[in-house]
Write an enzyme that holds these catalytic residues in place. Structure first.
Site, mmCIF file in Angstrom:
data_model
loop_
_atom_site.group_PDB
_atom_site.id
_atom_site.type_symbol
_atom_site.label_atom_id
_atom_site.label_comp_id
_atom_site.label_asym_id
_atom_site.label_seq_id
_atom_site.Cartn_x
_atom_site.Cartn_y
_atom_site.Cartn_z
ATOM 1 N N TRP A 99 0.833 -1.207 0.000
ATOM 2 C CA TRP A 99 0.000 0.000 0.000
ATOM 3 C C TRP A 99 0.863 1.250 0.000
ATOM 4 O O TRP A 99 0.512 2.248 -0.646
ATOM 5 C CB TRP A 99 -0.967 -0.036 1.185
ATOM 6 C CG TRP A 99 -1.790 -1.275 1.151
ATOM 7 C CD1 TRP A 99 -1.758 -2.333 2.017
ATOM 8 C CD2 TRP A 99 -2.745 -1.640 0.132
ATOM 9 N NE1 TRP A 99 -2.636 -3.312 1.619
ATOM 10 C CE2 TRP A 99 -3.252 -2.916 0.468
ATOM 11 C CE3 TRP A 99 -3.222 -0.995 -1.015
ATOM 12 C CZ2 TRP A 99 -4.207 -3.565 -0.312
ATOM 13 C CZ3 TRP A 99 -4.176 -1.642 -1.799
ATOM 14 C CH2 TRP A 99 -4.654 -2.909 -1.436
ATOM 15 N N ASP A 166 -1.379 6.923 6.575
ATOM 16 C CA ASP A 166 -2.427 5.968 6.218
ATOM 17 C C ASP A 166 -2.610 5.051 7.419
ATOM 18 O O ASP A 166 -1.759 4.225 7.727
ATOM 19 C CB ASP A 166 -1.995 5.173 4.980
ATOM 20 C CG ASP A 166 -2.998 4.093 4.587
ATOM 21 O OD1 ASP A 166 -3.999 3.888 5.319
ATOM 22 O OD2 ASP A 166 -2.772 3.436 3.553
ATOM 23 N N LYS A 190 -11.762 -1.961 8.662
ATOM 24 C CA LYS A 190 -10.970 -2.786 9.575
ATOM 25 C C LYS A 190 -11.484 -2.609 11.011
ATOM 26 O O LYS A 190 -11.968 -3.545 11.618
ATOM 27 C CB LYS A 190 -9.493 -2.415 9.521
ATOM 28 C CG LYS A 190 -8.948 -2.123 8.136
ATOM 29 C CD LYS A 190 -8.689 -3.356 7.317
ATOM 30 C CE LYS A 190 -7.966 -3.018 6.022
ATOM 31 N NZ LYS A 190 -7.643 -4.199 5.220
#
Length: 357
Positions: A99, A166, A190
């Site tokens: 990511w 992030d 999440k």
């Protein structure tokens, strides 16, 4: 058979949040309409949005000079929203996995990107440390938890420049000093809610500094001015975020969930380190509390498919490791009860008795 949900995302949610969302789908707040069909311009929905923001602010101690946005598009959309809004000349990125690499790729479209540190040399099994942060950067971008590789930054870093983070997969799992960041973003699927909504926490004074024209939908200032309703927000997902945050507050907030997360991680890592069949993949000091990655120990590699089926047969869901790492991954997000971790540990011990003489 009871299912134990270790999915990496979308992932387990508090049962009370699911039940309340189910009721709201049938009849939202007794108004005779489903949550799925109400207008986002009504006072009924505005109250949902306002409560979700208020709870988020309270749980993370977000200061008043930071704005909270609930947007669509996923965290991957933020990979280009961030540099579009903040990158004028040069940004620094730390490469800790897939990511982070995707974020780096997008940022290169808007200016110079300097990769300050990387753990790619060891397949992202550790968090880089001790790297220099140049003072001339527009911002520093980090990924605080790496779901694929099971590594996590456990403390807020000090930086001479604006930090962008992030936090898709560890938001609300531990206390965070928001004042050490200029912008925090992440997908909700999440620890905060279902797929479909992305959160952004941004300090307002860092905006409006770039010289490029910004498309209306990309400019954070437009979303701030319209309270996350510059366009139609993901109504259902934000409602579930609100219910998830209510649950988190009810159990004692972030300090309590951090205690629970540490207990779950200690239990599972303890078994990985004890059991001769298994070995962890991440550097011990950088092990994630959210995504616990492990493989079969040397000499037992051929047992991996058998253990996966064995665990599935005992209710373990989502423990297959990412294809880039292999092995197993147990995602222990906030809503996962310690009983599920204990069930996985029991499963590992039972498998050990079958194969270690």
């Amino acid at each position: 058979m009871k299912k134990h949900n270790f999915n990496a995302g979308p992932s387990i949610l508090p049962r009370v949040a699911i039940e309340n969302a189910a009721k709201a789908i049938l009849d939202f707040e007794g108004i005779g309409l489903s949550l799925l069909e109400i207008s986002h311009r009504t006072k009924d929905y505005e109250a949902v949005n306002d409560e979700a923001e208020s709870l988020f602010r309270e749980l993370l101690n977000i200061p008043d000079n930071y704005k909270v946005l609930f947007l669509g598009g996923g965290a991957s959309t933020q990979f280009f929203h961030v540099p579009y809004n903040l990158l004028e000349k040069k940004a620094g990125y730390v490469n800790t996995g897939v990511w982070a690499k995707k974020a780096i790729k997008e940022a290169k479209n808007f200016g110079e990107v300097e990769v300050l540190a990387s753990s790619e040399d060891k397949n992202f099994t550790y968090i880089p440390k001790g790297y220099k942060i140049p003072a001339d950067l527009d911002y520093l971008h980090i990924t605080t938890n790496n779901t694929i590789y099971g590594t996590e930054l456990h403390e807020d870093i000090d930086s001479p420049v604006t930090v962008v983070a992030d936090m898709s997969s560890d938001i609300l799992s531990r206390p965070v000093d928001v004042t050490k960041y200029g912008l925090i973003y992440g997908g909700a699927q999440k620890n905060m809610g279902p797929a479909g909504v992305t959160f952004v926490i941004v300090r307002e004074d860092i905006l409006g500094k770039v010289s490029r024209p910004l498309p209306s939908m990309v400019d954070y200032r437009n979303h701030i001015a319209n309270d996350s309703m510059f366009n139609t927000p993901p109504v259902f997902a934000i409602y579930v975020v609100k219910e998830t945050l209510k649950w988190l507050k009810s159990i004692g907030g972030v300090p309590e969930i951090q205690r629970r997360n540490r207990a779950k991680a200690d239990l599972l890592y303890g078994e990985i380190d004890r059991n001769p069949l298994f070995v962890g993949t991440a550097a011990k000091e950088d092990r994630s509390l959210m995504n616990i990655c492990f493989v079969m120990a040397p000499g037992y590699e051929e047992l991996a498919p058998e253990f996966l089926e064995f665990a599935k047969g005992r209710g373990m869901v989502g423990i297959k490791g990412h294809r880039l790492v292999g092995g197993f991954r147990a995602s222990c997000y906030n809503a996962l009860p310690v009983e599920s971790v204990q069930a996985l540990v029991d499963c590992m011990r039972e498998f050990e008795k079958m194969h270690v003489k």
